[in-house]
Design a protein around this motif. Structure first.
Motif, mmCIF file in Angstrom:
data_model
loop_
_atom_site.group_PDB
_atom_site.id
_atom_site.type_symbol
_atom_site.label_atom_id
_atom_site.label_comp_id
_atom_site.label_asym_id
_atom_site.label_seq_id
_atom_site.Cartn_x
_atom_site.Cartn_y
_atom_site.Cartn_z
ATOM 1 N N ARG A 1 -3.348 6.119 -10.604
ATOM 2 C CA ARG A 1 -3.607 4.933 -10.002
ATOM 3 C C ARG A 1 -3.123 3.715 -10.465
ATOM 4 O O ARG A 1 -2.300 2.704 -10.124
ATOM 5 C CB ARG A 1 -4.899 4.469 -9.278
ATOM 6 C CG ARG A 1 -5.201 3.456 -8.614
ATOM 7 C CD ARG A 1 -4.600 3.634 -7.089
ATOM 8 N NE ARG A 1 -4.818 2.210 -6.409
ATOM 9 C CZ ARG A 1 -4.376 2.193 -5.099
ATOM 10 N NH1 ARG A 1 -3.954 3.151 -4.408
ATOM 11 N NH2 ARG A 1 -4.664 0.943 -4.438
ATOM 12 N N ALA B 1 1.603 9.522 -5.591
ATOM 13 C CA ALA B 1 2.037 10.920 -5.504
ATOM 14 C C ALA B 1 3.095 11.424 -6.692
ATOM 15 O O ALA B 1 3.117 12.626 -6.737
ATOM 16 C CB ALA B 1 2.688 10.838 -4.167
ATOM 17 N N ARG C 1 0.888 4.127 -2.984
ATOM 18 C CA ARG C 1 0.737 5.591 -2.745
ATOM 19 C C ARG C 1 1.958 6.448 -3.070
ATOM 20 O O ARG C 1 1.676 7.445 -3.476
ATOM 21 C CB ARG C 1 0.539 5.749 -1.016
ATOM 22 C CG ARG C 1 -1.046 5.283 -0.643
ATOM 23 C CD ARG C 1 -1.172 5.759 0.750
ATOM 24 N NE ARG C 1 -0.040 5.452 1.802
ATOM 25 C CZ ARG C 1 -0.293 4.071 2.492
ATOM 26 N NH1 ARG C 1 -1.326 3.368 2.303
ATOM 27 N NH2 ARG C 1 0.476 3.726 3.362
ATOM 28 N N ASP D 1 0.931 -1.216 -0.007
ATOM 29 C CA ASP D 1 0.162 0.121 -0.107
ATOM 30 C C ASP D 1 0.906 1.316 0.120
ATOM 31 O O ASP D 1 0.386 2.244 -0.648
ATOM 32 C CB ASP D 1 -0.933 -0.004 1.133
ATOM 33 C CG ASP D 1 -1.991 -1.046 1.170
ATOM 34 O OD1 ASP D 1 -2.537 -1.453 -0.227
ATOM 35 O OD2 ASP D 1 -2.664 -1.284 1.978
ATOM 36 N N TYR E 1 6.510 13.319 1.542
ATOM 37 C CA TYR E 1 5.453 12.382 1.695
ATOM 38 C C TYR E 1 5.750 11.124 2.235
ATOM 39 O O TYR E 1 4.982 10.527 3.083
ATOM 40 C CB TYR E 1 4.708 12.181 0.057
ATOM 41 C CG TYR E 1 3.581 11.344 -0.207
ATOM 42 C CD1 TYR E 1 2.436 11.970 0.239
ATOM 43 C CD2 TYR E 1 3.851 9.985 -0.201
ATOM 44 C CE1 TYR E 1 1.216 11.129 0.057
ATOM 45 C CE2 TYR E 1 2.571 9.193 -0.155
ATOM 46 C CZ TYR E 1 1.379 9.654 -0.226
ATOM 47 O OH TYR E 1 0.330 8.927 -0.292
#
Length: 181
Positions: free
Chosen positions: A54, A49, A45, A41, A146
């Protein structure tokens, strides 16, 4: 569900679950399932970013995990290797995307940003501004703010010298401050 390496380059999953959710790549490779479960996951992500898509993010994350799997005999700590493989995949994807956009824009009268007559794209959200950064700057900002990596960890993940990471982040943050103010 099954997880396997095909032609020593592709990790294949026979269900819609992420690989590693059950089963094992190889009876002796239980560590890979654990790495996959813990980091899937987060890697998706992180890729999202950077690339803002996706499906592409999932593909890039899958490719990064395949690289880790292929290098399992040489890798002691898979997370830095995984981050580096993901960063390189994202960077290559963004370069190719930029080349395609420039090639397509040449014949259409639209600039590479897709705005036509030089008008800035609409939107003042921070991520919109970050997405407009050049590839290297965008990736470094995403890894720092991030993913929360230190300068040293970013240098290791990207293969850039530590001084380059620091100076690029400094210049990028100054440009972001200017753009957002």
């Amino acid at each position: 569900m099954s997880l396997r390496v095909v032609d020593d380059s592709v990790v294949e999953v026979s269900s819609s679950e992420p690989a590693g959710a059950s089963g094992s790549a190889d009876p002796g490779d239980g560590w890979f399932d654990d790495v996959y479960r813990r980091h899937w996951d987060g890697m998706v992500r992180l890729a999202f970013a950077m690339v803002d898509d996706r499906a592409v993010a999932e593909d890039l994350a899958q490719d990064a995990f395949a690289r880790v799997y292929r290098a399992r005999d040489r890798v002691r700590d898979p997370l830095p290797y995984l981050r580096s493989a993901l960063y390189n995949g994202c960077r290559n994807h963004l370069r190719e995307l930029g080349r395609r956009r420039r090639r397509d824009a040449r014949g259409s009268g639209i600039d590479a940003a897709g705005t036509g007559g030089g008008v800035a794209p609409v939107g003042d959200h921070v991520m919109d501004v970050i997405r407009r950064l050049p590839t290297r700057q965008r990736c470094l900002v995403v890894l720092r703010y991030y993913e929360g990596l230190t300068d040293t960890e970013i240098a290791a993940a990207t293969g850039l010298p530590l001084g380059t990471v620091k100076s690029t982040l400094h210049r990028t943050l100054a440009a972001l401050r200017e753009e957002l103010s």
